[in-house]
Design a protein around this motif. Structure first.
Motif, PDB file in Angstrom:
ATOM      1  N   PHE A 299     -34.445  93.538 -10.331  1.00 26.23           N
ATOM      2  CA  PHE A 299     -33.417  93.099  -9.409  1.00 26.23           C
ATOM      3  C   PHE A 299     -32.731  91.901 -10.028  1.00 26.23           C
ATOM      4  O   PHE A 299     -33.261  91.260 -10.936  1.00 26.23           O
ATOM      5  N   LYS A 300     -31.532  91.589  -9.533  1.00 25.79           N
ATOM      6  CA  LYS A 300     -30.755  90.497 -10.087  1.00 25.79           C
ATOM      7  C   LYS A 300     -30.059  89.772  -8.943  1.00 25.79           C
ATOM      8  O   LYS A 300     -29.552  90.411  -8.025  1.00 25.79           O
ATOM      9  N   GLY A 301     -30.064  88.465  -8.983  1.00 25.22           N
ATOM     10  CA  GLY A 301     -29.369  87.674  -7.980  1.00 25.22           C
ATOM     11  C   GLY A 301     -30.067  87.698  -6.638  1.00 25.22           C
ATOM     12  O   GLY A 301     -31.236  88.035  -6.526  1.00 25.22           O
ATOM     13  N   GLY A 302     -29.324  87.306  -5.629  1.00 21.89           N
ATOM     14  CA  GLY A 302     -29.882  87.335  -4.289  1.00 21.89           C
ATOM     15  C   GLY A 302     -30.656  86.077  -3.944  1.00 21.89           C
ATOM     16  O   GLY A 302     -30.521  85.033  -4.566  1.00 21.89           O
ATOM     17  N   TYR A 303     -31.486  86.213  -2.964  1.00 22.09           N
ATOM     18  CA  TYR A 303     -32.148  85.078  -2.339  1.00 22.09           C
ATOM     19  C   TYR A 303     -33.473  84.699  -2.979  1.00 22.09           C
ATOM     20  O   TYR A 303     -34.029  83.665  -2.660  1.00 22.09           O
ATOM     21  N   ILE A 304     -33.995  85.500  -3.864  1.00 17.84           N
ATOM     22  CA  ILE A 304     -35.300  85.191  -4.458  1.00 17.84           C
ATOM     23  C   ILE A 304     -35.088  84.120  -5.523  1.00 17.84           C
ATOM     24  O   ILE A 304     -34.960  84.390  -6.686  1.00 17.84           O
ATOM     25  N   THR A 305     -35.035  82.900  -5.070  1.00 16.39           N
ATOM     26  CA  THR A 305     -34.772  81.753  -5.933  1.00 16.39           C
ATOM     27  C   THR A 305     -35.667  80.601  -5.515  1.00 16.39           C
ATOM     28  O   THR A 305     -36.546  80.744  -4.656  1.00 16.39           O
ATOM     29  N   LYS A 306     -35.372  79.461  -6.085  1.00 12.72           N
ATOM     30  CA  LYS A 306     -36.135  78.253  -5.746  1.00 12.72           C
ATOM     31  C   LYS A 306     -35.967  77.882  -4.268  1.00 12.72           C
ATOM     32  O   LYS A 306     -36.874  77.335  -3.661  1.00 12.72           O
ATOM     33  N   ALA A 307     -34.832  78.206  -3.691  1.00 16.08           N
ATOM     34  CA  ALA A 307     -34.593  77.881  -2.277  1.00 16.08           C
ATOM     35  C   ALA A 307     -35.605  78.578  -1.381  1.00 16.08           C
ATOM     36  O   ALA A 307     -36.082  78.000  -0.408  1.00 16.08           O
ATOM     37  N   MET A 308     -35.928  79.826  -1.706  1.00 21.62           N
ATOM     38  CA  MET A 308     -36.903  80.564  -0.906  1.00 21.62           C
ATOM     39  C   MET A 308     -38.263  79.885  -0.980  1.00 21.62           C
ATOM     40  O   MET A 308     -38.955  79.742   0.022  1.00 21.62           O
ATOM     41  N   LYS A 309     -38.639  79.455  -2.160  1.00 21.94           N
ATOM     42  CA  LYS A 309     -39.924  78.787  -2.345  1.00 21.94           C
ATOM     43  C   LYS A 309     -39.959  77.462  -1.569  1.00 21.94           C
ATOM     44  O   LYS A 309     -40.938  77.145  -0.909  1.00 21.94           O
ATOM     45  N   LYS A 310     -38.866  76.719  -1.640  1.00 22.51           N
ATOM     46  CA  LYS A 310     -38.802  75.443  -0.927  1.00 22.51           C
ATOM     47  C   LYS A 310     -38.903  75.646   0.580  1.00 22.51           C
ATOM     48  O   LYS A 310     -39.570  74.884   1.265  1.00 22.51           O
ATOM     49  N   ARG A 311     -38.238  76.678   1.095  1.00 20.02           N
ATOM     50  CA  ARG A 311     -38.307  76.961   2.522  1.00 20.02           C
ATOM     51  C   ARG A 311     -39.724  77.286   2.962  1.00 20.02           C
ATOM     52  O   ARG A 311     -40.180  76.845   4.004  1.00 20.02           O
ATOM     53  N   ARG A 312     -40.423  78.073   2.153  1.00 15.69           N
ATOM     54  CA  ARG A 312     -41.806  78.449   2.457  1.00 15.69           C
ATOM     55  C   ARG A 312     -42.697  77.207   2.460  1.00 15.69           C
ATOM     56  O   ARG A 312     -43.526  77.045   3.347  1.00 15.69           O
ATOM     57  N   GLU A 313     -42.529  76.335   1.467  1.00 14.29           N
ATOM     58  CA  GLU A 313     -43.333  75.122   1.388  1.00 14.29           C
ATOM     59  C   GLU A 313     -43.069  74.220   2.593  1.00 14.29           C
ATOM     60  O   GLU A 313     -43.996  73.631   3.146  1.00 14.29           O
ATOM     61  N   LEU A 314     -41.820  74.135   3.016  1.00  8.58           N
ATOM     62  CA  LEU A 314     -41.477  73.333   4.187  1.00  8.58           C
ATOM     63  C   LEU A 314     -42.137  73.908   5.438  1.00  8.58           C
ATOM     64  O   LEU A 314     -42.692  73.168   6.258  1.00  8.58           O
ATOM     65  N   PHE A 315     -42.106  75.233   5.576  1.00  9.06           N
ATOM     66  CA  PHE A 315     -42.750  75.892   6.714  1.00  9.06           C
ATOM     67  C   PHE A 315     -44.252  75.602   6.726  1.00  9.06           C
ATOM     68  O   PHE A 315     -44.815  75.263   7.763  1.00  9.06           O
ATOM     69  N   LEU A 316     -44.910  75.734   5.582  1.00  7.03           N
ATOM     70  CA  LEU A 316     -46.357  75.499   5.502  1.00  7.03           C
ATOM     71  C   LEU A 316     -46.699  74.046   5.816  1.00  7.03           C
ATOM     72  O   LEU A 316     -47.700  73.763   6.470  1.00  7.03           O
ATOM     73  N   LYS A 317     -45.847  73.133   5.368  1.00  2.92           N
ATOM     74  CA  LYS A 317     -46.068  71.712   5.650  1.00  2.92           C
ATOM     75  C   LYS A 317     -45.977  71.450   7.151  1.00  2.92           C
ATOM     76  O   LYS A 317     -46.822  70.763   7.722  1.00  2.92           O
ATOM     77  N   LYS A 318     -44.969  72.020   7.807  1.00  5.24           N
ATOM     78  CA  LYS A 318     -44.821  71.864   9.259  1.00  5.24           C
ATOM     79  C   LYS A 318     -46.018  72.462   9.987  1.00  5.24           C
ATOM     80  O   LYS A 318     -46.525  71.895  10.941  1.00  5.24           O
ATOM     81  N   LYS A 319     -46.457  73.619   9.514  1.00  9.87           N
ATOM     82  CA  LYS A 319     -47.597  74.289  10.140  1.00  9.87           C
ATOM     83  C   LYS A 319     -48.851  73.442  10.018  1.00  9.87           C
ATOM     84  O   LYS A 319     -49.612  73.311  10.976  1.00  9.87           O
ATOM     85  N   ARG A 320     -49.085  72.871   8.840  1.00  7.95           N
ATOM     86  CA  ARG A 320     -50.277  72.010   8.639  1.00  7.95           C
ATOM     87  C   ARG A 320     -50.204  70.785   9.537  1.00  7.95           C
ATOM     88  O   ARG A 320     -51.215  70.346  10.087  1.00  7.95           O
ATOM     89  N   ASN A 321     -49.000  70.201   9.672  1.00 11.21           N
ATOM     90  CA  ASN A 321     -48.837  69.022  10.521  1.00 11.21           C
ATOM     91  C   ASN A 321     -49.141  69.346  11.981  1.00 11.21           C
ATOM     92  O   ASN A 321     -49.750  68.559  12.692  1.00 11.21           O
ATOM     93  N   LYS A 322     -48.696  70.536  12.445  1.00  8.73           N
ATOM     94  CA  LYS A 322     -48.974  70.952  13.825  1.00  8.73           C
ATOM     95  C   LYS A 322     -50.451  71.159  14.043  1.00  8.73           C
ATOM     96  O   LYS A 322     -50.988  70.814  15.084  1.00  8.73           O
ATOM     97  N   GLU A 323     -51.114  71.773  13.045  1.00  9.90           N
ATOM     98  CA  GLU A 323     -52.558  72.023  13.162  1.00  9.90           C
ATOM     99  C   GLU A 323     -53.364  70.746  13.136  1.00  9.90           C
ATOM    100  O   GLU A 323     -54.430  70.660  13.740  1.00  9.90           O
ATOM    101  N   ALA A 324     -52.867  69.734  12.437  1.00  7.62           N
ATOM    102  CA  ALA A 324     -53.564  68.454  12.327  1.00  7.62           C
ATOM    103  C   ALA A 324     -53.523  67.679  13.640  1.00  7.62           C
ATOM    104  O   ALA A 324     -54.385  66.849  13.913  1.00  7.62           O
ATOM    105  N   VAL A 325     -52.490  67.948  14.448  1.00 12.17           N
ATOM    106  CA  VAL A 325     -52.318  67.212  15.719  1.00 12.17           C
ATOM    107  C   VAL A 325     -53.247  67.693  16.772  1.00 12.17           C
ATOM    108  O   VAL A 325     -53.860  68.607  16.886  1.00 12.17           O
TER     109      VAL A 325
END
Length: 185
Positions: free
Chosen positions: A159-185
């Protein structure tokens, strides 16, 4: 008896390596496949040499076959855990479900939507390409929001182009960080 045990153990190593080498080659990862192939060749010659050194020893042949069979199973498990590559997933749902679409995007999936004509009505199709290790997660999210959805997946070779880029990885990391913060509370 000791040679049969050695042959069995060697097969348990050899066959998963064979499985991974094949998968790497199919996925176009030539260098990694070549390295696995070299290792595979060394192990194969050693095990086969032990079997051929005494063809009257049926235990060696049984150990070879048994080790090969169990090795295939182990190779499948290893491949499943590694989940090398990408998967394209199509979900056909009854109507446009913005909550589902937003949720998938929120957790880092790329989602394209289109209106499609079903047998008796208009439906919506969601298309996503993601790493294979996230396929199960995608299915779980679809099931939560649209339990009757028709979902199919396949592995794209290129495949070429599209959304599978660094932005997708950053979004996932942000989601996991938010999830960990919620679980910690």
């Amino acid at each position: 008896m000791i040679s049969a045990l050695i042959i069995f153990i060697v097969q348990l190593l050899y066959v998963p390596i064979l499985t991974l080498r094949t998968i790497l080659a199919v996925k176009g990862m030539k260098k990694q496949a070549a390295a696995m192939g070299m290792l595979e060749g060394i192990i194969y010659v050693g095990a086969l040499g032990l079997v051929f050194s005494d063809l009257s020893n049926y235990m060696n042949m049984i150990a070879y076959a048994l080790g090969f069979g169990i090795g295939v199973y182990i190779g499948g498990l290893v491949e499943e855990k590694l989940a090398i590559g990408y998967v394209t997933i199509e979900a056909n749902i009854p109507g446009k479900n913005n909550m589902l679409i937003n949720r998938l995007r929120e957790i880092g999936f790329s989602v394209s939507t289109s209106e499609v004509e079903g047998m008796n009505s208009l439906r919506y199709r969601l298309d996503c390409t993601a790493r294979r290790d996230r396929e199960k997660e995608f299915y779980e999210e679809i099931t939560k929001y649209e339990p009757t959805a028709f979902v199919a997946s396949y592995e794209p070779r290129n495949f070429k182009g599209g959304y599978i880029t660094k932005a997708m990885k950053k979004r996932r990391e942000l989601f996991l960080k938010k999830k960990r913060n919620k679980e910690a509370v």
